[in-house]
Design a protein around this motif. Sequence first.
Motif, PDB file in Angstrom:
ATOM      1  N   GLN A  32     -11.936  13.901  17.623  1.00 49.45           N
ATOM      2  CA  GLN A  32     -11.728  12.503  17.252  1.00 49.45           C
ATOM      3  C   GLN A  32     -12.612  11.564  18.066  1.00 49.45           C
ATOM      4  O   GLN A  32     -13.142  10.573  17.540  1.00 49.45           O
ATOM      5  N   THR A  47     -14.880  14.365   4.794  1.00 46.96           N
ATOM      6  CA  THR A  47     -13.917  14.853   5.755  1.00 46.96           C
ATOM      7  C   THR A  47     -12.798  15.565   5.027  1.00 46.96           C
ATOM      8  O   THR A  47     -12.439  15.189   3.911  1.00 46.96           O
ATOM      9  N   LYS A  49      -9.804  17.013   7.177  1.00 43.72           N
ATOM     10  CA  LYS A  49      -8.634  16.617   7.950  1.00 43.72           C
ATOM     11  C   LYS A  49      -8.954  15.662   9.099  1.00 43.72           C
ATOM     12  O   LYS A  49      -8.042  15.132   9.726  1.00 43.72           O
ATOM     13  N   ARG A  51      -9.489  12.393  10.965  1.00 39.33           N
ATOM     14  CA  ARG A  51      -8.936  11.078  10.645  1.00 39.33           C
ATOM     15  C   ARG A  51     -10.005   9.990  10.770  1.00 39.33           C
ATOM     16  O   ARG A  51     -10.788   9.967  11.719  1.00 39.33           O
ATOM     17  N   THR A  73      -5.201  11.951   0.808  1.00 40.55           N
ATOM     18  CA  THR A  73      -6.047  10.978   1.503  1.00 40.55           C
ATOM     19  C   THR A  73      -5.296  10.323   2.662  1.00 40.55           C
ATOM     20  O   THR A  73      -5.668   9.239   3.111  1.00 40.55           O
ATOM     21  N   ASP A  74      -4.252  10.973   3.156  1.00 37.75           N
ATOM     22  CA  ASP A  74      -3.414  10.356   4.172  1.00 37.75           C
ATOM     23  C   ASP A  74      -4.094  10.269   5.536  1.00 37.75           C
ATOM     24  O   ASP A  74      -3.564   9.636   6.451  1.00 37.75           O
ATOM     25  N   ASN A  75      -5.257  10.891   5.713  1.00 33.85           N
ATOM     26  CA  ASN A  75      -5.990  10.803   6.978  1.00 33.85           C
ATOM     27  C   ASN A  75      -6.991   9.651   6.987  1.00 33.85           C
ATOM     28  O   ASN A  75      -7.750   9.501   7.942  1.00 33.85           O
TER      29      ASN A  75
END
Length: 304
Positions: A32, A47, A49, A51, A73-75
């Motif tokens: 990250q 991407t 996973k 974030r 698409t929650d990341n």
Amino acid sequence: MKVVFLDAATLPTTLRFQNPAVEYSAYSSTAQAAVIDRIRDATVVITNKVRLGAEELRAARQLRLVAVAAAGTDNIDQDTAAQLGIRVANVPDYGSDSVAEHVIATLFALRRHIVTYASAALDGRWTASEHFCWNGPRIRDVGGSLFGVVGRGRIGEAAARLARGLGMEVFFAQTPGKPCRGDELPLDQLLARADVLTLHVPLTPDTRGMIGKESLARMKRDAVIINTGRGALVDAPALVSALHEGLIAGAAIDVLDVEPPPADHPLLAGGVPNLLVTPHVAWASENAQARLASKLEQLVEKEL
């Protein structure tokens, strides 16, 4: 056009761009802390996973597209992306058939105790038998069972289609806030009636932990549960307890709430009866990987 794939190792199939205008950089994985440096000048970021929050998106001043190499698409901080005019696109239908086949494969493994019987053929139990076969756990056919599906999206429908082909009766869980259709049941009723329960809903505040102690207690003792959706849909300690206590007959889990999981994750502990855990590979057939790669290439080329 500069294209950066932040976690390319999550897709074993290599992306190939024919247009020389695409400058493609693929990183096996990205911590990250390294995201901003790697996407600062990117036009497109791919991407799976990794974030992309508000800070990362604001730092990428040339960014026009975030292509998510997955269905969810929650990341991605989509509110910030919209404010900045960055398009976010996922690939929703590359692996529906692959996941549906995994559901049915693990259902057979659970109902017929494939792993146990394969072990018995090699560990001496069969050779020590007084008969031509070795009889162990009860084997049950899938035909005639009630196949309960939670989530009426592409994958849920694909799993239902395969189940019907095997002679199973299919019911979906009623969608909250919508009228109950003829092949749907309220979730509480579906829990009580299903011989097989398979989960295909996104992870939201309402679905997190939806299968917990109370839900498992409502299920039939000879029922099995299959989760290829999101790991946090299932309360892991509650599932372990239910299997040890014999409240349900088995579970097949392909997704965990933390991935990769810690070594002490409750679903990875030895000795949990009738539990089949696979490392998030329901989606990963060669066919599905090829479809995902092709769709990602198409998303990028549309930006040219």
